[in-house]
Each structure stands twice: as structure tokens, then as C-alpha cells.
Design a protein around this motif. Structure first.
Motif, mmCIF file in Angstrom:
data_model
loop_
_atom_site.group_PDB
_atom_site.id
_atom_site.type_symbol
_atom_site.label_atom_id
_atom_site.label_comp_id
_atom_site.label_asym_id
_atom_site.label_seq_id
_atom_site.Cartn_x
_atom_site.Cartn_y
_atom_site.Cartn_z
ATOM 1 N N VAL A 179 16.047 49.812 72.052
ATOM 2 C CA VAL A 179 16.426 49.941 70.850
ATOM 3 C C VAL A 179 15.532 50.868 69.773
ATOM 4 C CG1 VAL A 179 17.032 48.372 68.780
ATOM 5 C CG2 VAL A 179 17.824 47.602 70.968
ATOM 6 N N GLN A 180 14.322 50.509 70.016
ATOM 7 C CA GLN A 180 13.167 51.340 69.200
ATOM 8 C C GLN A 180 13.318 52.739 69.540
ATOM 9 O OE1 GLN A 180 8.328 51.022 68.292
ATOM 10 N NE2 GLN A 180 9.177 49.585 69.757
ATOM 11 N N PHE A 181 13.446 53.291 70.848
ATOM 12 C CA PHE A 181 13.346 54.568 71.311
ATOM 13 C C PHE A 181 14.647 55.202 70.690
ATOM 14 C CE2 PHE A 181 14.571 57.945 73.881
ATOM 15 C CZ PHE A 181 13.293 58.651 74.090
ATOM 16 N N ALA A 182 15.780 54.525 70.532
ATOM 17 C CA ALA A 182 16.928 55.058 69.858
ATOM 18 C C ALA A 182 16.812 55.524 68.282
ATOM 19 C CB ALA A 182 18.114 53.994 70.001
ATOM 20 N N GLU A 185 14.383 58.148 67.992
ATOM 21 C CA GLU A 185 14.845 59.807 68.308
ATOM 22 C C GLU A 185 15.927 60.037 67.111
ATOM 23 O OE1 GLU A 185 17.331 61.882 71.656
ATOM 24 O OE2 GLU A 185 17.460 59.645 71.779
ATOM 25 N N ALA A 186 16.389 59.009 66.181
ATOM 26 C CA ALA A 186 17.261 59.021 65.015
ATOM 27 C C ALA A 186 16.308 59.712 63.777
ATOM 28 C CB ALA A 186 18.116 57.745 64.589
ATOM 29 N N GLN A 187 15.147 58.816 63.946
ATOM 30 C CA GLN A 187 14.081 59.379 62.916
ATOM 31 C C GLN A 187 13.467 60.578 62.808
ATOM 32 O OE1 GLN A 187 12.202 57.760 60.242
ATOM 33 N NE2 GLN A 187 13.852 56.582 60.148
ATOM 34 N N LEU A 188 13.351 61.244 64.297
ATOM 35 C CA LEU A 188 13.114 62.762 64.612
ATOM 36 C C LEU A 188 14.218 63.538 64.212
ATOM 37 C CD1 LEU A 188 11.303 62.087 67.957
ATOM 38 C CD2 LEU A 188 10.229 62.455 65.663
ATOM 39 N N ASN A 189 15.511 63.272 64.291
ATOM 40 C CA ASN A 189 16.700 64.031 64.029
ATOM 41 C C ASN A 189 16.933 63.945 62.700
ATOM 42 O OD1 ASN A 189 17.417 64.697 66.490
ATOM 43 N ND2 ASN A 189 18.482 62.726 66.785
ATOM 44 N N GLU A 190 16.601 63.145 61.657
ATOM 45 C CA GLU A 190 16.887 63.127 60.458
ATOM 46 C C GLU A 190 15.670 63.738 59.878
ATOM 47 O OE1 GLU A 190 17.566 59.028 59.739
ATOM 48 O OE2 GLU A 190 19.151 58.933 60.834
ATOM 49 N N THR A 191 14.416 63.799 60.247
ATOM 50 C CA THR A 191 13.400 64.492 59.385
ATOM 51 C C THR A 191 13.593 65.929 59.496
ATOM 52 O OG1 THR A 191 11.851 62.874 60.438
ATOM 53 C CG2 THR A 191 10.929 65.048 59.583
ATOM 54 N N PRO A 192 13.711 66.572 58.368
ATOM 55 C CA PRO A 192 13.727 68.032 58.147
ATOM 56 C C PRO A 192 12.977 68.756 59.076
ATOM 57 C CG PRO A 192 13.987 66.897 56.021
ATOM 58 C CD PRO A 192 13.487 65.835 56.781
ATOM 59 N N PRO A 193 13.275 69.993 59.328
ATOM 60 C CA PRO A 193 12.353 70.714 60.473
ATOM 61 C C PRO A 193 11.152 71.385 59.496
ATOM 62 C CG PRO A 193 14.694 71.459 60.751
ATOM 63 C CD PRO A 193 14.726 70.454 59.426
ATOM 64 N N ASP A 194 10.923 71.295 57.955
ATOM 65 C CA ASP A 194 9.896 71.910 57.284
ATOM 66 C C ASP A 194 9.107 70.780 56.987
ATOM 67 O OD1 ASP A 194 11.976 70.595 55.665
ATOM 68 O OD2 ASP A 194 11.651 72.256 54.255
ATOM 69 N N ASP A 233 5.497 54.712 79.211
ATOM 70 C CA ASP A 233 6.755 55.551 78.764
ATOM 71 C C ASP A 233 6.266 57.023 78.128
ATOM 72 O OD1 ASP A 233 5.864 54.543 76.697
ATOM 73 O OD2 ASP A 233 7.849 53.875 75.731
ATOM 74 N N SER A 234 4.935 57.253 78.559
ATOM 75 C CA SER A 234 4.465 58.353 77.913
ATOM 76 C C SER A 234 5.279 59.768 78.190
ATOM 77 C CB SER A 234 2.810 58.782 78.344
ATOM 78 O OG SER A 234 2.015 57.819 77.793
ATOM 79 N N ARG A 235 5.771 59.845 79.625
ATOM 80 C CA ARG A 235 6.485 61.068 79.944
ATOM 81 C C ARG A 235 7.880 60.997 79.128
ATOM 82 N NH1 ARG A 235 4.202 58.894 84.571
ATOM 83 N NH2 ARG A 235 2.715 60.259 85.761
ATOM 84 N N LYS A 236 8.361 59.981 78.925
ATOM 85 C CA LYS A 236 9.706 59.929 78.383
ATOM 86 C C LYS A 236 9.530 60.397 76.719
ATOM 87 C CE LYS A 236 13.680 56.769 77.199
ATOM 88 N NZ LYS A 236 13.822 55.454 77.250
ATOM 89 N N LEU A 237 8.515 59.731 76.033
ATOM 90 C CA LEU A 237 8.018 60.370 74.867
ATOM 91 C C LEU A 237 7.726 61.740 74.613
ATOM 92 C CD1 LEU A 237 6.292 56.925 73.714
ATOM 93 C CD2 LEU A 237 8.481 57.691 73.023
ATOM 94 N N ILE A 238 6.964 62.131 75.524
ATOM 95 C CA ILE A 238 6.305 63.749 75.408
ATOM 96 C C ILE A 238 7.735 64.315 75.798
ATOM 97 C CG2 ILE A 238 5.214 65.334 76.804
ATOM 98 C CD1 ILE A 238 3.026 63.019 77.430
ATOM 99 N N SER A 239 8.653 64.058 76.503
ATOM 100 C CA SER A 239 9.793 64.875 76.787
ATOM 101 C C SER A 239 10.613 64.839 75.418
ATOM 102 C CB SER A 239 10.770 64.370 78.007
ATOM 103 O OG SER A 239 11.930 65.103 78.061
ATOM 104 N N LEU A 240 10.791 63.761 74.826
ATOM 105 C CA LEU A 240 11.380 63.893 73.252
ATOM 106 C C LEU A 240 10.837 64.334 72.337
ATOM 107 C CD1 LEU A 240 13.604 62.485 71.674
ATOM 108 C CD2 LEU A 240 11.990 60.771 71.187
ATOM 109 N N PHE A 241 9.228 64.412 72.516
ATOM 110 C CA PHE A 241 8.588 65.209 71.556
ATOM 111 C C PHE A 241 8.671 66.729 71.694
ATOM 112 C CE2 PHE A 241 5.322 61.469 71.150
ATOM 113 C CZ PHE A 241 6.213 60.536 70.501
ATOM 114 N N GLU A 242 8.991 67.285 72.657
ATOM 115 C CA GLU A 242 9.019 68.441 72.940
ATOM 116 C C GLU A 242 10.207 69.417 72.283
ATOM 117 O OE1 GLU A 242 7.703 70.201 77.166
ATOM 118 O OE2 GLU A 242 8.561 68.375 77.418
#
Length: 308
Positions: A179-182, A185-194, A233-242
Motif C-alpha cells: 500500500v505504501q509503495f503504491a 509511486e502516486a507521490q512521485l507521479n504527482e510531483t511536478p518535474p521541475d 526491496d532496494s532493487r524495486k525502489l531503485i527501479s521505480l526511482f529511475e
């Protein structure tokens, strides 16, 4: 030690991008566009003269910095231990934390839940799991948190706070739940690129310190990196961060050691412990400390360790 030597030594101990040779965040005025934060982790407060004196000294130090931070992030493990302690002992520890914080801190403070902040994980009484204060509930009450994980914005930066320690058969494991991962991911999507992103967790997502914590390797020579010392879950998080080039850094505490690792364009900072060796001096050569960070509008992150 005179003031000049103190400043020189503190500058040499600082690790991070953007510190010019001989410069120090303690003596350099912040840019108008920059944010300054003190990351203070692993206080491990308990009812003892040494603990209370040390906690007061650290908070007085950061509050009196002439060129200091606008706010503090408590990186977790505010108390010595709630996992194996009964109600009375846990309440006494939280009273020390709250009373010293009231007396000594005037800065805004944001909290991260540490594994030792959780209550009851190692208690033998099977009924403890039905107690409304079990797990993270007690820590959330003391910290004034409505959720285990959250985000907050400052100027050009979004700070995302994770809950990284999960109960695991009477112990704990470093990861975030589905649930926290989802949500992340939503937080990252909602953060403006700038807008730049700093991710904060109690336990490191990536860390060299995690390999150095044990005093020796396994019998066959393999390194010992516990699932309690770095995210499984570092690999999963790093893959998301990329996917998000505006993520610039990740901050953590937990290990009581200091490192700075850059991996795939992201800086990972492990930031020591206010208590050092649980209020018994330095831990593996690292004295009690906190980190002073500066986040600039161009995405630059500067860290300086402050051995108060």
C-alpha cells in the motif's frame, strides 16, 4: 579546541556535493533560494542523566546555530526501545523525549518512525497485539502523526517520508508495504518535474554502512548485510526511482555510521546518530552527530556532519 580548528575539522568531516574546500555550512550563509535542514536521527532517549544531558546538548547546539536550519527532521528511534519494553518503561522513555524537546527545541520538526519507536514487537504476551497502542500507534501519537508516511513541500523541493521498518516474526525487516509503495509511486507521479525530491527513511535504501556494521564477514567470506540494516526491496525502489530524474537524494539514519553513496544519479546519505554508541561514546569510530543539509533550487544537495 579553538573556534578556527573546530570549523576546519567540521568542514573536513562533512561529506556531500557542493562544499568548497575549506568552506562550511556552519560559517557560510545560505543562498536565499536554498533550504537548510538538520537531520537528527537516533536520539535513543531514556531516563538517564547521560541520555538527557546529551539530548539537551544536541538540541541546544542546533537551535543556537547562527546560520542554522529552518527545520529539523527527526530520523527515527527517538526512544531507546519500545519493541521489547513494557508499558511503564516505554512511557518513561517517551516522557524524556517529550520533556527535553519541549525545553530545548524551538524549530519546526518532522518525524520519521524508527524500528525502536514501535511498541510490543518483542513482548512475549500474546495479548499485546490487540492493544490499541501496539505497533506504530504509540509512536504516531507521540509524534503527532496522522499517517505512518507522508510528504511535505519546501520551496523547490518535495520531501517524502517513508515508514521503512516492518514487524517480522518478533523482529523487523526493512521494506515498505504494498500500500505504501503504491502511495509512493502516486507521490512521485504527482510531483511536478521541475520540483526536486528528497526521500527520507529511517533504514537506508542504499548504504555502504550496512556492509560495515558487522565486525567480520561470514565464514565463507561473503559480506554480512542484514535485512534489518538495508531495504530488502532496494532493487524495486531503485527501479521505480529511475523513472524520475528529479529525485536527487535519499536520507536515512538507523546504522549509527556515516556514509555518502551515489548510485544511478541519486545520492544516498546515512547520517550517523545523535546518541553515537547509545550514549556510550563513539560507535565504530563515529562520535555522536547530526547532519546539516542544504537543498538548492538547482537540485544541488550539500551535507555537513556536525559532531556537536
Amino acid at each position: 579546541m579553538d573556534r578556527r580548528k573546530f570549523i576546519q575539522n567540521t568542514a573536513l568531516l562533512g561529506l556531500g556535493a557542493g562544499i568548497a574546500p575549506g568552506a562550511s555550512l556552519l560559517t557560510t550563509k545560505a543562498k536565499p533560494s536554498a533550504i537548510r535542514m538538520a537531520f537528527m536521527s537516533d536520539f535513543h532517549a531514556k531516563p538517564s542523566a547521560t541520555s538527557e544531558r546529551g539530548m539537551r546538548k544536541a538540541l541546544r547546539h542546533v537551535n543556537r546555530l547562527r546560520l542554522g536550519p529552518q527545520f529539523i527532521v527527526n530520523g527515527g528511534d527517538a526512544i531507546m526501545d519500545g519493541m521489547a519494553e513494557d508499558r511503564t518503561s516505554t512511557a518513561e522513555q517517551w516522557e524524556v523525549w517529550n520533556s527535553v524537546l519541549r525545553d530545548e527545541n524551538k524549530l519546526p520538526i518532522y518525524h520519521v518512525i524508527g524500528n525502536h519507536d514501535a511498541w510490543g514487537w518483542q513482548l512475549k504476551d500474546p495479548t499485546v497485539k490487540s492493544d490499541p497502542m501496539y505497533n506504530k500507534a504509540w509512536a504516531m501519537k507521540e509524534y503527532g502523526m496522522s499517517e505512518r508516511y507522508y510528504s511535505f513541500g519546501k520551496k523547490h523541493w518535495n520531501f517524502i517520508v517513508l515508514d521503512s521498518a516492518q514487524e517480522n516474526n518478533g523482529g523487523y525487516i526493512a521494506k515498505i508495504d504494498d500500500v505504501q509503495f503504491a502511495w509512493l509511486e502516486a507521490q512521485l507521479n504527482e510531483t511536478p518535474p521541475d520540483q526536486f525530491i528528497c526521500i527520507i527513511s529511517h533504514i537506508p535504501i542504499v548504504s555502504f554502512c550496512a556492509a560495515m556494521y558487522a565486525d567480520e564477514n561470514q565464514a565463507n567470506g561473503d559480506w554480512r548485510i542484514s535485512r534489518a540494516l538495508m531495504h530488502v526491496d532496494s532493487r524495486k525502489l531503485i527501479s521505480l526511482f529511475e523513472k524520475y530524474k528529479n529525485i536527487k537524494c535519499c536520507l536515512s539514519g538507523h546504522i549509527h555510521l556515516v556514509d555518502a553513496v551515489e548510485y544511478k544519479g541519486i545520492q544516498y546519505f546515512c547520517n550517523g546518530a545523535v546518541c553515537g554508541n547509545w550514549w556510550n561514546g563513539p560507535f565504530k569510530g563515529f562520535a555522536p552527530a547530526y547532519a546539516l543539509f542544504e537543498f538548492d533550487k538547482d537540485g544541488t544537495v550539500t551535507r555537513e556532519m556536525v559532531y556537536y
